[in-house]
Design a protein around this motif. Structure first.
Motif, PDB file in Angstrom:
ATOM      1  N   GLU A  25       1.090  -1.221   0.220  1.00 14.86           N
ATOM      2  CA  GLU A  25      -0.087   0.284  -0.203  1.00 14.86           C
ATOM      3  C   GLU A  25       1.098   1.684   0.028  1.00 14.86           C
ATOM      4  O   GLU A  25       1.453   1.493   0.883  1.00 14.86           O
ATOM      5  CB  GLU A  25      -1.134   0.182   1.204  1.00 14.86           C
ATOM      6  N   TYR A  26       0.220   1.690  -0.966  1.00 18.17           N
ATOM      7  CA  TYR A  26       1.372   3.085  -1.190  1.00 18.17           C
ATOM      8  C   TYR A  26       0.568   4.237  -0.254  1.00 18.17           C
ATOM      9  O   TYR A  26      -0.356   4.474  -0.426  1.00 18.17           O
ATOM     10  CB  TYR A  26       1.584   3.582  -2.557  1.00 18.17           C
ATOM     11  N   LYS A  27       1.901   4.923  -0.157  1.00 18.17           N
ATOM     12  CA  LYS A  27       1.580   6.612   1.039  1.00 18.17           C
ATOM     13  C   LYS A  27       1.787   7.472   0.992  1.00 18.17           C
ATOM     14  O   LYS A  27       1.367   8.178   2.317  1.00 18.17           O
ATOM     15  CB  LYS A  27       1.210   5.779   2.508  1.00 18.17           C
ATOM     16  N   GLN A  28       3.515   7.652   0.881  1.00 17.29           N
ATOM     17  CA  GLN A  28       3.819   8.758   0.073  1.00 17.29           C
ATOM     18  C   GLN A  28       4.211   8.598  -0.828  1.00 17.29           C
ATOM     19  O   GLN A  28       4.879   8.093  -1.654  1.00 17.29           O
ATOM     20  CB  GLN A  28       4.869   8.938   1.178  1.00 17.29           C
ATOM     21  N   ILE A  29       3.385  10.052  -1.470  1.00 15.67           N
ATOM     22  CA  ILE A  29       4.480  10.648  -2.647  1.00 15.67           C
ATOM     23  C   ILE A  29       5.627  11.155  -2.665  1.00 15.67           C
ATOM     24  O   ILE A  29       6.274  12.157  -1.939  1.00 15.67           O
ATOM     25  CB  ILE A  29       3.952  11.868  -3.551  1.00 15.67           C
ATOM     26  N   LEU A  30       6.750  10.948  -3.266  1.00 14.67           N
ATOM     27  CA  LEU A  30       8.370  11.674  -2.710  1.00 14.67           C
ATOM     28  C   LEU A  30       8.412  12.793  -3.981  1.00 14.67           C
ATOM     29  O   LEU A  30       8.826  12.361  -5.122  1.00 14.67           O
ATOM     30  CB  LEU A  30       9.529  10.019  -3.306  1.00 14.67           C
ATOM     31  N   SER A  31       8.136  13.317  -3.633  1.00 16.12           N
ATOM     32  CA  SER A  31       8.249  14.815  -4.504  1.00 16.12           C
ATOM     33  C   SER A  31       9.294  15.207  -5.119  1.00 16.12           C
ATOM     34  O   SER A  31       9.241  15.563  -6.216  1.00 16.12           O
ATOM     35  CB  SER A  31       7.477  15.894  -3.336  1.00 16.12           C
ATOM     36  N   ASP A  32      10.342  14.584  -4.444  1.00 10.12           N
ATOM     37  CA  ASP A  32      11.655  15.481  -4.956  1.00 10.12           C
ATOM     38  C   ASP A  32      11.966  14.598  -6.146  1.00 10.12           C
ATOM     39  O   ASP A  32      13.060  14.911  -6.668  1.00 10.12           O
ATOM     40  CB  ASP A  32      13.043  15.455  -3.631  1.00 10.12           C
ATOM     41  N   LYS A  33      10.918  13.294  -6.295  1.00 13.47           N
ATOM     42  CA  LYS A  33      11.758  12.078  -7.340  1.00 13.47           C
ATOM     43  C   LYS A  33      10.392  12.068  -8.385  1.00 13.47           C
ATOM     44  O   LYS A  33      10.662  11.577  -9.504  1.00 13.47           O
ATOM     45  CB  LYS A  33      12.290  10.899  -7.227  1.00 13.47           C
TER      46      LYS A  33
END
Length: 189
Positions: free
Chosen positions: A25-33
């Motif tokens: 389950e994905y819960k975090q967008i890695l904004s810097d990537k």
């Protein structure tokens, strides 16, 4: 016969535990990537730009996509049109009016599986005080421990009052703007 049944039962249990271990389950967008860009035509010449800062919330399980959700808040002043003059112009009142409307926002309302790791994401897009329904196709793939979500959709800038006054002429800047995203997401716990 009982030994064969027991082996099958142990094998099935091992297979189920392997599948459960791979469920993510994905819960975090890695904004810097991740990237959030756009393509538009100015005097019929394709131009590209991007937004450098955005915040997001995500809940997505590829095995249960309909239970997922996504929310993005874009710092509109972080726009990069490719030139400082262009950035200054689109921050003004006739374009994004970033002083009065510093953020744009997308909130999903439904994620529909289409098969082959393709999805249709529907929700509300709010820009410059106007909120409209938006639907975008998106693809998902696993990249190591992370998930990659990619997609494009078109919005019409006039629907949001982007480019008013002298900029309302679609011969100078086209009404259709293609939004492109590539989001890298980390699994949650």
């Amino acid at each position: 016969m009982q030994i064969t049944f027991r082996r099958a039962l142990v094998g099935a249990a091992a297979l189920l535990s392997l599948v459960a271990a791979q469920a993510v389950e994905y819960k975090q967008i890695l904004s810097d990537k991740s990237t959030l860009g756009f393509v538009y035509k100015q005097m019929n010449v394709p131009m590209e730009g991007s937004f450098k800062r955005f915040k997001s919330q995500l809940v997505f399980d590829p095995a249960k996509p309909a239970a997922g959700s996504a929310q993005f808040e874009i710092d509109v002043a972080s726009i990069d049109t490719g030139s400082p003059e262009g950035n200054e112009e689109v921050a003004g009142k006739l374009w994004f009016n970033t002083k009065a409307f510093p953020t744009a926002k997308f909130v999903s309302s439904a994620i529909k599986p289409l098969g082959n790791n393709r999805f249709e994401v529907s929700g509300k897009m709010s820009i410059k005080g106007r909120t409209l329904d938006v639907t975008t196709p998106a693809t998902y793939r696993q990249d190591g421990a992370n998930g990659v979500f990619e997609g494009t959709f078109v919005l019409k800038r006039a629907d949001y009052g982007i480019g008013e006054g002298v900029w309302a002429d679609f011969g100078t800047v086209a009404n259709e703007v293609q939004i492109k995203f590539r989001l890298l997401a980390a699994a949650g716990k």
